[in-house]
Design a protein around this motif. Structure first.
Motif, short mmCIF file in Angstrom:
data_model
loop_
_atom_site.label_atom_id
_atom_site.label_comp_id
_atom_site.label_asym_id
_atom_site.label_seq_id
_atom_site.Cartn_x
_atom_site.Cartn_y
_atom_site.Cartn_z
N THR A 151 32.64 -14.20 -36.41
CA THR A 151 32.56 -15.53 -37.02
C THR A 151 31.56 -16.44 -36.30
O THR A 151 31.31 -17.56 -36.74
CB THR A 151 33.94 -16.21 -36.97
N ALA A 152 31.01 -15.97 -35.17
CA ALA A 152 30.02 -16.79 -34.43
C ALA A 152 28.63 -16.19 -34.65
O ALA A 152 27.78 -16.80 -35.31
CB ALA A 152 30.38 -16.85 -32.96
N LEU A 153 28.40 -15.02 -34.10
CA LEU A 153 27.14 -14.31 -34.33
C LEU A 153 27.53 -12.86 -34.54
O LEU A 153 27.85 -12.14 -33.59
CB LEU A 153 26.20 -14.46 -33.13
N ASN A 154 27.57 -12.46 -35.80
CA ASN A 154 28.08 -11.13 -36.14
C ASN A 154 27.27 -10.02 -35.47
O ASN A 154 26.05 -9.95 -35.65
CB ASN A 154 28.04 -10.98 -37.67
N PRO A 155 27.92 -9.16 -34.69
CA PRO A 155 27.20 -8.06 -34.03
C PRO A 155 26.48 -7.11 -35.01
O PRO A 155 25.64 -6.33 -34.59
CB PRO A 155 28.30 -7.32 -33.26
N MET A 156 26.83 -7.19 -36.30
CA MET A 156 26.11 -6.36 -37.27
C MET A 156 24.66 -6.80 -37.43
O MET A 156 23.83 -6.06 -37.92
CB MET A 156 26.80 -6.42 -38.63
N ILE A 157 24.40 -8.06 -37.05
CA ILE A 157 23.03 -8.56 -37.08
C ILE A 157 22.35 -8.14 -35.78
O ILE A 157 22.79 -8.51 -34.70
CB ILE A 157 23.00 -10.11 -37.20
N LYS A 158 21.28 -7.35 -35.89
CA LYS A 158 20.57 -6.94 -34.67
C LYS A 158 19.56 -8.04 -34.35
O LYS A 158 18.38 -7.92 -34.63
CB LYS A 158 19.91 -5.57 -34.88
N SER A 159 20.09 -9.11 -33.77
CA SER A 159 19.27 -10.29 -33.54
C SER A 159 18.59 -10.25 -32.19
O SER A 159 18.95 -9.46 -31.32
CB SER A 159 20.12 -11.56 -33.65
N LEU A 160 17.63 -11.13 -31.99
CA LEU A 160 16.93 -11.22 -30.71
C LEU A 160 17.77 -11.89 -29.63
O LEU A 160 17.36 -12.00 -28.49
CB LEU A 160 15.60 -11.98 -30.88
N ASN A 161 18.97 -12.32 -30.02
CA ASN A 161 19.90 -12.92 -29.07
C ASN A 161 20.75 -11.84 -28.42
O ASN A 161 21.84 -11.53 -28.89
CB ASN A 161 20.84 -13.86 -29.84
N TYR A 162 20.31 -11.28 -27.32
CA TYR A 162 21.07 -10.20 -26.68
C TYR A 162 21.78 -10.64 -25.41
O TYR A 162 22.23 -9.81 -24.63
CB TYR A 162 20.18 -8.97 -26.47
N LEU A 163 21.86 -11.96 -25.21
CA LEU A 163 22.45 -12.45 -23.97
C LEU A 163 23.90 -12.01 -23.79
O LEU A 163 24.34 -11.69 -22.68
CB LEU A 163 22.34 -13.98 -23.93
N ASN A 164 24.63 -11.95 -24.89
CA ASN A 164 26.02 -11.48 -24.84
C ASN A 164 26.10 -10.09 -24.19
O ASN A 164 26.88 -9.85 -23.27
CB ASN A 164 26.57 -11.47 -26.28
N ASN A 165 25.21 -9.20 -24.65
CA ASN A 165 25.18 -7.84 -24.13
C ASN A 165 24.63 -7.78 -22.70
O ASN A 165 25.10 -7.02 -21.87
CB ASN A 165 24.32 -6.95 -25.03
N ILE A 166 23.64 -8.63 -22.44
CA ILE A 166 23.03 -8.66 -21.11
C ILE A 166 24.05 -9.12 -20.06
O ILE A 166 24.13 -8.56 -18.96
CB ILE A 166 21.76 -9.54 -21.12
N LEU A 167 24.88 -10.09 -20.42
CA LEU A 167 25.92 -10.56 -19.47
C LEU A 167 26.87 -9.41 -19.12
O LEU A 167 27.28 -9.26 -17.96
CB LEU A 167 26.69 -11.74 -20.08
N ALA A 168 27.20 -8.62 -20.12
CA ALA A 168 28.08 -7.47 -19.86
C ALA A 168 27.35 -6.42 -19.02
O ALA A 168 27.93 -5.82 -18.11
CB ALA A 168 28.57 -6.87 -21.17
N ARG A 169 26.07 -6.23 -19.32
CA ARG A 169 25.29 -5.25 -18.55
C ARG A 169 25.19 -5.66 -17.09
O ARG A 169 25.25 -4.83 -16.18
CB ARG A 169 23.90 -5.08 -19.18
N ILE A 170 25.09 -6.95 -16.82
CA ILE A 170 25.06 -7.46 -15.44
C ILE A 170 26.37 -7.12 -14.72
O ILE A 170 26.37 -6.74 -13.54
CB ILE A 170 24.77 -8.98 -15.42
N GLU A 171 27.46 -7.19 -15.46
CA GLU A 171 28.75 -6.81 -14.86
C GLU A 171 28.73 -5.34 -14.44
O GLU A 171 29.25 -4.98 -13.38
CB GLU A 171 29.89 -7.03 -15.85
N ALA A 172 28.11 -4.49 -15.28
CA ALA A 172 28.01 -3.07 -14.94
C ALA A 172 27.17 -2.87 -13.70
O ALA A 172 27.54 -2.12 -12.79
CB ALA A 172 27.41 -2.29 -16.13
N ILE A 173 26.06 -3.58 -13.62
CA ILE A 173 25.16 -3.45 -12.46
C ILE A 173 25.89 -3.89 -11.18
O ILE A 173 25.84 -3.20 -10.17
CB ILE A 173 23.88 -4.29 -12.69
N LYS A 174 26.60 -5.01 -11.27
CA LYS A 174 27.34 -5.50 -10.09
C LYS A 174 28.43 -4.51 -9.68
O LYS A 174 28.75 -4.41 -8.50
CB LYS A 174 27.93 -6.87 -10.37
N ALA A 175 28.99 -3.82 -10.65
CA ALA A 175 30.04 -2.84 -10.35
C ALA A 175 29.44 -1.48 -9.95
O ALA A 175 30.17 -0.52 -9.72
CB ALA A 175 30.97 -2.68 -11.55
#
Ligand code: PXG
Length: 291
Positions: free
Chosen positions: A143-167
């Motif tokens: 309801t905010a930014l549907n993940p079905m849209i492959k948009s140039l806004n990847y910050l949501n995914n990048i924040l999660a990827r940073i968690e992986a890197i830190k772990a």
């Protein structure tokens, strides 16, 4: 071999080192735009039509009118590969809102920018049995930014990827707003339990991966049961096997999550079978060199 690839920008080919766009492009200023990541294998583009359909659907959802027809776009992608004499490539297609003034309003952007980059890209996680953590960052709400849209806004995914890197692991698994499994940061998630392959449904708030779709087809051809249904991290921890799928990642075993081994911690037999099958069918796409 260090070849300088040519990049397609708005119908012109420019060398990689000179491939630049305006700082007033809303793709940069606001992440306003859509993209695709596509691969070709042995001179054929894998599932080109599915990628293009997804691109046009993403664009429609954000009210972005792509200034090329579907067929013209297809030809531009193939021509970019031909121009660079590539057979096994990774293609990044980007359509931004275009150049505008400062301010969110897309109305100040008269012409979308089209970029097609063709290059080599090794499989992400090549030769790696992937370890992951479950990210605390939730996948964007539909309801905010549907993940079905492959948009140039990847910050949501990048924040999660940073968690992986830190772990100090390879990837992060993202949950949706309901707390069930959505997807990886750039790939879809599958588990295998009692010989059944299970992946979150479209309603889980995921990108409908082209590779995900190929995996489902391949598994069914092998008479392996596939279910698209919601599951929790508990079911991931206690799965017999797990794997990830994506254009960049291809199909890779997921062998550990949050420090817990999946199954016996080795690559599962169904996972291996699907990886082998994928390698056999991936060169059956749209031929690049018809001329
Ligand atoms: N989920 C997400 C969030 C993705 O971004 C996939 C699943 C897999 O979809 P496909 O159609 O590729 O099977 C993706 C797509 C990259 C890169 O270049 C790759 C993706 C996204 C962003 C960057 O590494 N994968």
């Amino acid at each position: 071999m260090s070849q300088e690839y040519m990049v397609y920008i708005d119908g012109k080919y420019v060398p990689k080192s000179e491939a630049k766009i305006s700082v007033f492009d809303h793709g940069l200023l606001y992440g306003d735009g859509v993209f695709e990541g596509i691969r070709s294998y042995e001179g054929a583009v894998f599932r080109l039509d599915q990628h293009l359909t997804r691109l046009f659907e993403s664009a429609k959802s954000i009210d972005l009118q792509i200034p090329l027809s579907y067929e013209e776009f297809k030809e531009a992608i193939l021509e970019t590969l031909r121009t660079n004499k590539l057979t096994d490539a990774y293609v990044r297609v980007v359509v931004t809102r275009g150049i505008g003034t400062l301010g969110l309003t897309p109305a100040t952007c008269p012409k979308p920018t089209i970029i097609i980059i063709a290059d080599h890209l090794k499989p992400l996680f090549e030769g790696v049995n992937v370890k992951a953590v479950v990210a605390s960052t939730r996948r964007n709400a539909v309801t905010a930014l549907n993940p079905m849209i492959k948009s140039l806004n990847y910050l949501n995914n990048i924040l999660a990827r940073i968690e992986a890197i830190k772990a100090k692991v390879d990837e992060a698994i993202m949950l949706n707003q309901n707390g069930t499994v959505a997807e990886g940061t750039g790939d879809n998630v599958f588990i295998v339990k009692d010989e059944v392959v299970i992946t979150p449904p479209p309603t889980a708030g995921i990108l409908l991966g082209v590779t995900r779709d190929a995996v489902i087809t391949l598994a069914r051809e092998e008479r392996i049961q596939v279910l698209e249904k919601d599951f929790t991290v508990h079911e991931v921890y206690n799965a017999d096997e797990a794997f990830l799928s994506g254009t960049a990642a291809e199909i890779v075993p997921l062998v550990e999550v949050d420090g817990k081994k999946i199954g016996n911690g080795n690559v599962g037999s169904i996972t291996s079978k699907l990886i082998e099958k994928f390698k056999r069918i991936r060169r059956t796409g749209t031929p690049i060199y018809l001329k």
